[in-house]
Design a protein around this motif. Sequence first.
Motif, short mmCIF file in Angstrom:
data_model
loop_
_atom_site.label_atom_id
_atom_site.label_comp_id
_atom_site.label_asym_id
_atom_site.label_seq_id
_atom_site.Cartn_x
_atom_site.Cartn_y
_atom_site.Cartn_z
N LEU A 108 44.95 -27.20 -47.10
CA LEU A 108 44.74 -28.12 -45.98
C LEU A 108 43.94 -29.34 -46.41
N GLN A 140 42.41 -23.15 -47.19
CA GLN A 140 41.54 -24.30 -46.93
C GLN A 140 41.76 -25.40 -47.99
N GLU A 172 47.25 -24.14 -40.92
CA GLU A 172 46.20 -24.04 -39.90
C GLU A 172 46.19 -22.65 -39.24
N GLN A 222 51.83 -27.70 -42.33
CA GLN A 222 50.48 -27.95 -41.82
C GLN A 222 50.13 -26.96 -40.72
N LEU A 223 51.08 -26.75 -39.83
CA LEU A 223 50.83 -25.82 -38.74
C LEU A 223 50.67 -24.38 -39.27
N SER A 248 45.35 -33.10 -46.42
CA SER A 248 44.70 -34.11 -45.58
C SER A 248 44.51 -35.43 -46.32
N VAL A 280 44.64 -20.20 -41.69
CA VAL A 280 43.17 -20.25 -41.73
C VAL A 280 42.57 -19.59 -40.49
N GLN A 281 43.17 -19.89 -39.33
CA GLN A 281 42.66 -19.28 -38.09
C GLN A 281 42.79 -17.74 -38.12
N ARG A 298 51.67 -33.53 -38.81
CA ARG A 298 51.54 -32.10 -38.54
C ARG A 298 52.91 -31.45 -38.65
#
Length: 444
Positions: free
Chosen positions: A355, A352, A376, A372-373, A359, A379-380, A368
């Motif tokens: 990211l 986090q 993400e 970045q992908l 950002s 984190v997911q 992206r």
Amino acid sequence: MSSDVLVSMPHYDSRAVAQRGPEKDPLVELEVPQPSSGSATAGFRSAKYSPAEWFTNYRSILQQAGTDRQEAHSIQRLSKSLYQDTEAATLKTQAKGTRLLGERLQEIHCWKSELQRHIEQLLADTQALLALKTRLEKALDATETPYAIATDNLTCRARRLGPDLVRDPVEEELLKEVDLIRSIQTLLKRTTAQVVTQIKMNREAKQTLEMDWSDKYQAYNFDDHSGRYSNLSPDTQHHPSSATMQDQVCNNTAWTKFTQDNLSKALQEEQATTSLRALVEQLLQDTTEDLRVQCSCVDRAFSLRCDELIEAKTQLEMKHTQTLEQIGAQERNIVALQQAIHNKEAPLRVAQSRLYLRSLRPSMELCRDEPQLSLEGEVQQIDATLASLHQQLSEARGSLSHLEESRVTIEKDINCKTNSLFIDRDKCMTHRKRYPNISTLSGY
């Protein structure tokens, strides 16, 4: 007028002659008047009899004497025959009376012996019934112990806990035992009353026989004393009124029937006593067997129930051990899940933070791209992992709660089984060891 002197003829009493019997005829001295002299006899006949009168008087005296003598001889013959016949008849009658008295003595002795035999039999029967009455009373008292044991067992088993307070075969057998003991007590009381009544009837029959025996004993003594009388006995007396037949005196048939009726009544009581004794003996044997059989059924039910309780307690204890092991493993699993969740916090913060910093890139740099992908996706992934870990942790905690409830339930059931086992085995079965034996239940 004749010159003869008139004089009266002498008077002879023929009855006096007859009373004197066959004695020699005494010389009859005639009163010969003295010749008178002088002028006093003048004009009267002489006092002398004539020869014809003398012969007539003489022959009359001889004839009367002969007649009286023959009559006396006849009376003597008749008297001798009469007293000989009467003496023989009297002796015969007396001998017959003596013989009949002897036969009567034998008859009275036979009846006395029969009465004595039945009196002794009634006495023995009464003693036997008294012994049976004592046995019945002891048997009735002995049933109080099984009744107290059975009721105490029911009272103790009423203190069982929870689901163990069940109407099991043991309780059913105990209730049967209580009902059986009550019915046996009622039967023993009723039988004791019958024995008491029979004892009373035996004593009444015995008293009747004893009175009859006493009367015959006195009659035997009187007849025996009467039979010993003889014509030379010095203590005999005249009793004219004793030969008069009395109206209230019974005849020989009634006398015999009276004793026969008494003996028949006594025989009935003896037979009733024999039947009652057999009934009481069989009753005591049956009640004793019934109580012992029911006691065995209760003991067997207790043993089976104790075996079931021991087996159930053993399985519960095994399950309790397994549950405790599962609780420990689940607690360790929860700790591991919590640690795993805690371990995911740092990677989540790192991803986090990355990211967030990216950002802040300016302008076209904020694109992206692959990092970045990847961030993400990281984190997911971490969020999904945490959600899965939290779900598993919740399930683990729910499982632990269920395991704790199971443990408590098992422990309560183990306590119930322990309490039930203590009641059935340590209290009830131990108490039942005081159950009376066969001889005590039989009244000995």
